[in-house]
Write a protein that holds these residues in place. Sequence first.
Motif, PDB file in Angstrom:
ATOM      1  N   ASN A 135     -24.745 -36.188  72.039  1.00  0.00           N
ATOM      2  CA  ASN A 135     -23.668 -37.175  72.177  1.00  0.00           C
ATOM      3  C   ASN A 135     -24.247 -38.580  72.152  1.00  0.00           C
ATOM      4  O   ASN A 135     -25.343 -38.818  72.645  1.00  0.00           O
ATOM      5  N   PHE A 136     -23.476 -39.499  71.581  1.00  0.00           N
ATOM      6  CA  PHE A 136     -23.874 -40.907  71.552  1.00  0.00           C
ATOM      7  C   PHE A 136     -22.853 -41.680  72.370  1.00  0.00           C
ATOM      8  O   PHE A 136     -21.652 -41.559  72.129  1.00  0.00           O
ATOM      9  N   LYS A 137     -23.339 -42.455  73.334  1.00  0.00           N
ATOM     10  CA  LYS A 137     -22.444 -43.257  74.159  1.00  0.00           C
ATOM     11  C   LYS A 137     -22.435 -44.675  73.586  1.00  0.00           C
ATOM     12  O   LYS A 137     -23.502 -45.286  73.428  1.00  0.00           O
ATOM     13  N   ILE A 138     -21.248 -45.150  73.268  1.00  0.00           N
ATOM     14  CA  ILE A 138     -21.155 -46.421  72.547  1.00  0.00           C
ATOM     15  C   ILE A 138     -20.305 -47.438  73.297  1.00  0.00           C
ATOM     16  O   ILE A 138     -19.282 -47.079  73.895  1.00  0.00           O
ATOM     17  N   LYS A 139     -20.755 -48.671  73.259  1.00  0.00           N
ATOM     18  CA  LYS A 139     -20.042 -49.742  73.953  1.00  0.00           C
ATOM     19  C   LYS A 139     -19.809 -50.892  72.984  1.00  0.00           C
ATOM     20  O   LYS A 139     -20.635 -51.152  72.113  1.00  0.00           O
ATOM     21  N   GLN A 140     -18.665 -51.558  73.143  1.00  0.00           N
ATOM     22  CA  GLN A 140     -18.370 -52.727  72.310  1.00  0.00           C
ATOM     23  C   GLN A 140     -19.108 -53.934  72.857  1.00  0.00           C
ATOM     24  O   GLN A 140     -19.052 -54.191  74.058  1.00  0.00           O
ATOM     25  N   LYS A 141     -19.805 -54.654  72.000  1.00  0.00           N
ATOM     26  CA  LYS A 141     -20.456 -55.884  72.435  1.00  0.00           C
ATOM     27  C   LYS A 141     -20.248 -56.936  71.354  1.00  0.00           C
ATOM     28  O   LYS A 141     -20.679 -56.728  70.212  1.00  0.00           O
ATOM     29  N   GLU A 142     -19.606 -58.014  71.735  1.00  0.00           N
ATOM     30  CA  GLU A 142     -19.281 -59.091  70.795  1.00  0.00           C
ATOM     31  C   GLU A 142     -18.710 -58.540  69.494  1.00  0.00           C
ATOM     32  O   GLU A 142     -19.225 -58.790  68.406  1.00  0.00           O
ATOM     33  N   GLU A 143     -17.677 -57.717  69.641  1.00  0.00           N
ATOM     34  CA  GLU A 143     -16.953 -57.112  68.514  1.00  0.00           C
ATOM     35  C   GLU A 143     -17.811 -56.171  67.669  1.00  0.00           C
ATOM     36  O   GLU A 143     -17.444 -55.811  66.556  1.00  0.00           O
ATOM     37  N   LYS A 144     -18.965 -55.810  68.190  1.00  0.00           N
ATOM     38  CA  LYS A 144     -19.813 -54.855  67.472  1.00  0.00           C
ATOM     39  C   LYS A 144     -19.987 -53.629  68.342  1.00  0.00           C
ATOM     40  O   LYS A 144     -20.039 -53.735  69.566  1.00  0.00           O
ATOM     41  N   SER A 145     -20.104 -52.459  67.711  1.00  0.00           N
ATOM     42  CA  SER A 145     -20.381 -51.250  68.484  1.00  0.00           C
ATOM     43  C   SER A 145     -21.889 -51.101  68.636  1.00  0.00           C
ATOM     44  O   SER A 145     -22.630 -51.262  67.668  1.00  0.00           O
ATOM     45  N   LYS A 146     -22.300 -50.804  69.863  1.00  0.00           N
ATOM     46  CA  LYS A 146     -23.736 -50.623  70.108  1.00  0.00           C
ATOM     47  C   LYS A 146     -23.956 -49.334  70.899  1.00  0.00           C
ATOM     48  O   LYS A 146     -23.185 -49.029  71.818  1.00  0.00           O
ATOM     49  N   ILE A 147     -25.017 -48.620  70.577  1.00  0.00           N
ATOM     50  CA  ILE A 147     -25.326 -47.387  71.309  1.00  0.00           C
ATOM     51  C   ILE A 147     -26.011 -47.749  72.626  1.00  0.00           C
ATOM     52  O   ILE A 147     -26.941 -48.557  72.639  1.00  0.00           O
ATOM     53  N   VAL A 148     -25.516 -47.143  73.733  1.00  0.00           N
ATOM     54  CA  VAL A 148     -26.164 -47.404  75.026  1.00  0.00           C
ATOM     55  C   VAL A 148     -26.791 -46.132  75.621  1.00  0.00           C
ATOM     56  O   VAL A 148     -27.485 -46.204  76.624  1.00  0.00           O
ATOM     57  N   ASP A 149     -26.519 -44.983  74.983  1.00  0.00           N
ATOM     58  CA  ASP A 149     -27.125 -43.762  75.514  1.00  0.00           C
ATOM     59  C   ASP A 149     -27.139 -42.658  74.459  1.00  0.00           C
ATOM     60  O   ASP A 149     -26.249 -42.592  73.616  1.00  0.00           O
ATOM     61  N   PHE A 150     -28.172 -41.821  74.523  1.00  0.00           N
ATOM     62  CA  PHE A 150     -28.266 -40.619  73.699  1.00  0.00           C
ATOM     63  C   PHE A 150     -28.285 -39.449  74.678  1.00  0.00           C
ATOM     64  O   PHE A 150     -29.105 -39.426  75.589  1.00  0.00           O
ATOM     65  N   ILE A 151     -27.380 -38.507  74.486  1.00  0.00           N
ATOM     66  CA  ILE A 151     -27.307 -37.386  75.438  1.00  0.00           C
ATOM     67  C   ILE A 151     -27.552 -36.079  74.686  1.00  0.00           C
ATOM     68  O   ILE A 151     -26.695 -35.611  73.942  1.00  0.00           O
ATOM     69  N   ALA A 152     -28.750 -35.517  74.841  1.00  0.00           N
ATOM     70  CA  ALA A 152     -29.099 -34.280  74.132  1.00  0.00           C
ATOM     71  C   ALA A 152     -28.993 -33.112  75.088  1.00  0.00           C
ATOM     72  O   ALA A 152     -29.627 -33.107  76.138  1.00  0.00           O
ATOM     73  N   GLU A 153     -28.178 -32.121  74.730  1.00  0.00           N
ATOM     74  CA  GLU A 153     -27.971 -30.922  75.568  1.00  0.00           C
ATOM     75  C   GLU A 153     -27.693 -31.307  77.021  1.00  0.00           C
ATOM     76  O   GLU A 153     -28.255 -30.725  77.953  1.00  0.00           O
ATOM     77  N   GLY A 154     -26.848 -32.290  77.185  1.00  0.00           N
ATOM     78  CA  GLY A 154     -26.432 -32.682  78.533  1.00  0.00           C
ATOM     79  C   GLY A 154     -27.397 -33.609  79.244  1.00  0.00           C
ATOM     80  O   GLY A 154     -27.121 -34.060  80.355  1.00  0.00           O
ATOM     81  N   VAL A 155     -28.559 -33.880  78.627  1.00  0.00           N
ATOM     82  CA  VAL A 155     -29.535 -34.740  79.298  1.00  0.00           C
ATOM     83  C   VAL A 155     -29.385 -36.172  78.766  1.00  0.00           C
ATOM     84  O   VAL A 155     -29.667 -36.435  77.599  1.00  0.00           O
ATOM     85  N   SER A 156     -28.906 -37.033  79.637  1.00  0.00           N
ATOM     86  CA  SER A 156     -28.686 -38.423  79.251  1.00  0.00           C
ATOM     87  C   SER A 156     -30.001 -39.185  79.334  1.00  0.00           C
ATOM     88  O   SER A 156     -30.691 -39.164  80.365  1.00  0.00           O
ATOM     89  N   PHE A 157     -30.321 -39.855  78.242  1.00  0.00           N
ATOM     90  CA  PHE A 157     -31.569 -40.613  78.197  1.00  0.00           C
ATOM     91  C   PHE A 157     -31.578 -41.708  79.266  1.00  0.00           C
ATOM     92  O   PHE A 157     -32.544 -41.861  80.003  1.00  0.00           O
ATOM     93  N   ILE A 158     -30.475 -42.435  79.371  1.00  0.00           N
ATOM     94  CA  ILE A 158     -30.458 -43.593  80.247  1.00  0.00           C
ATOM     95  C   ILE A 158     -30.357 -43.188  81.734  1.00  0.00           C
ATOM     96  O   ILE A 158     -30.912 -43.850  82.602  1.00  0.00           O
ATOM     97  N   GLU A 159     -29.673 -42.060  82.007  1.00  0.00           N
ATOM     98  CA  GLU A 159     -29.648 -41.532  83.387  1.00  0.00           C
ATOM     99  C   GLU A 159     -31.054 -41.142  83.819  1.00  0.00           C
ATOM    100  O   GLU A 159     -31.476 -41.399  84.944  1.00  0.00           O
ATOM    101  N   THR A 160     -31.769 -40.478  82.892  1.00  0.00           N
ATOM    102  CA  THR A 160     -33.132 -40.045  83.192  1.00  0.00           C
ATOM    103  C   THR A 160     -34.024 -41.260  83.428  1.00  0.00           C
ATOM    104  O   THR A 160     -34.827 -41.288  84.360  1.00  0.00           O
TER     105      THR A 160
END
Lengths: 264, 195
Positions: free
Chosen positions: B143-168
């Motif tokens: 899964n890719f977690k995406i957030k709007q920033k200055e009218e652009k979409s930016k990825i803030v997290d990659f979640i592989a098999e339930g493991v969130s990169f940014i949580e880790t």
Amino acid sequence: MLKFIKTLQHKLIILTFLSLFLQITLAKAEISANRKIELKNSEDEFNFEEDESSSLKINDPFEKINRQTYKLNNLVDKTLLKPIVNLYRYTPQPIRKATRNFLNNLSLPLSALNSLLQGKIDNSLANTSTFLINSTIGVFGTIDIASNRGLLHNKEDFGQTLGSYGIKSGPYIVLPILGPSSTLNLAGEIMDRTISPLGFNSLNLFPEQQLLKNENRIILSITSAIDKREQLDPLITSVNQESLDPYATVRSAYLQNRQFEISK
Amino acid sequence: MKNLLQNTLIILFSIFAIQANAANIPQANSLVEGLGNSINKIISKKNLDEKTKMQQIVIELDNIIDAEWMARFALGKHFKTLNKDQQQSFIKIYREYLVKIYAPKIKGYSGLKFNIIQALEQGNFIIVKAEFFPLNGNKINMNFKIKQKEEKSKIVDFIAEGVSFIETQRSEINSAINNNGIEALIADLEKKVKI
């Protein structure tokens, strides 16, 4: 040796039930505990309190002991397991792949049973069909024909089954040699091995067929451990090289993955 | 009457907010699809050596992740304890660290067949769910977690098999600060970026 295994086996069963009892009691006590809280506004996203902004609750009351065990496991890994895996890699790739398929195939009946216990009928049938196809046409499971043909299944274990009943995962624990676990998953693992005819076979399933002698079970466990370590090699290398705190990385990744497996 | 007016306004604004986020879903989808395609394109360039390919992946990744948001999230409550200069230098070094460790991982996913299953809203984010099919092995849920920033979409997290990169990362960084302090953490990050 056999007498020792039998005594150990009985002790492990008692431990499992005690642990399960403890888990169920804890689950009941925590039934009204906080659920995951979604992020509500942009400032909350950065609040650090894990209950408020994180979907993951770290329950690690034994951190000091766990960190020591983690260090010990790392030492064993560097001095024993990693060199064994390096030697194992001289085995031709097709043979390693066939071994992995064979070991995976052996775990499917238990996965089918656990799927059934969780009410996942489709997955139970997918596990059973995969086992039957691979055990016959796939030459004793050495060729994963079913998956190659698009028959996909999810692996389910007893820890996931208990988790699906709402039992909390309990404290995080690091087991000597075996690595990361939790009280729930340890109980699940012991149950899996107790029930499985290829594990301790405490229920004495298929006694006449003599599915496996104890000596062969030990060989199977060692082969499985080497295969798992080989599978995890890129991950272990990357954690050791990149992580700012490898213990915390492994703990977080393990707990998140188990939560995901249970919720699947 | 005043309450009724207030409630009506709140409802109206909520509806507009939901619609605005829903409008971003196709943008989020194409961001993920675009990332997959451009990485595959870089990898398949025969005239480039491995080093140049990796440099191009780093640039690609740097453009699509919101490193500032990720740095703030990963540092959590400790972010507010830093002064402005320290915050900026942490964001800078963390961005370099992120790109350095994630580029090889992204490269590992290149060439794999992938499907985007769905995109859905989750609070302020859009989650794009995808499946990757390695040649040898089971499919990987990513899964890719995406957030709007200055009218652009930016990825803030990659979640592989339930493991969130940014949580880790948050768990790891918090633990590192608790054990050795923030100065040691920044020194460690600098060391890892240089390797």
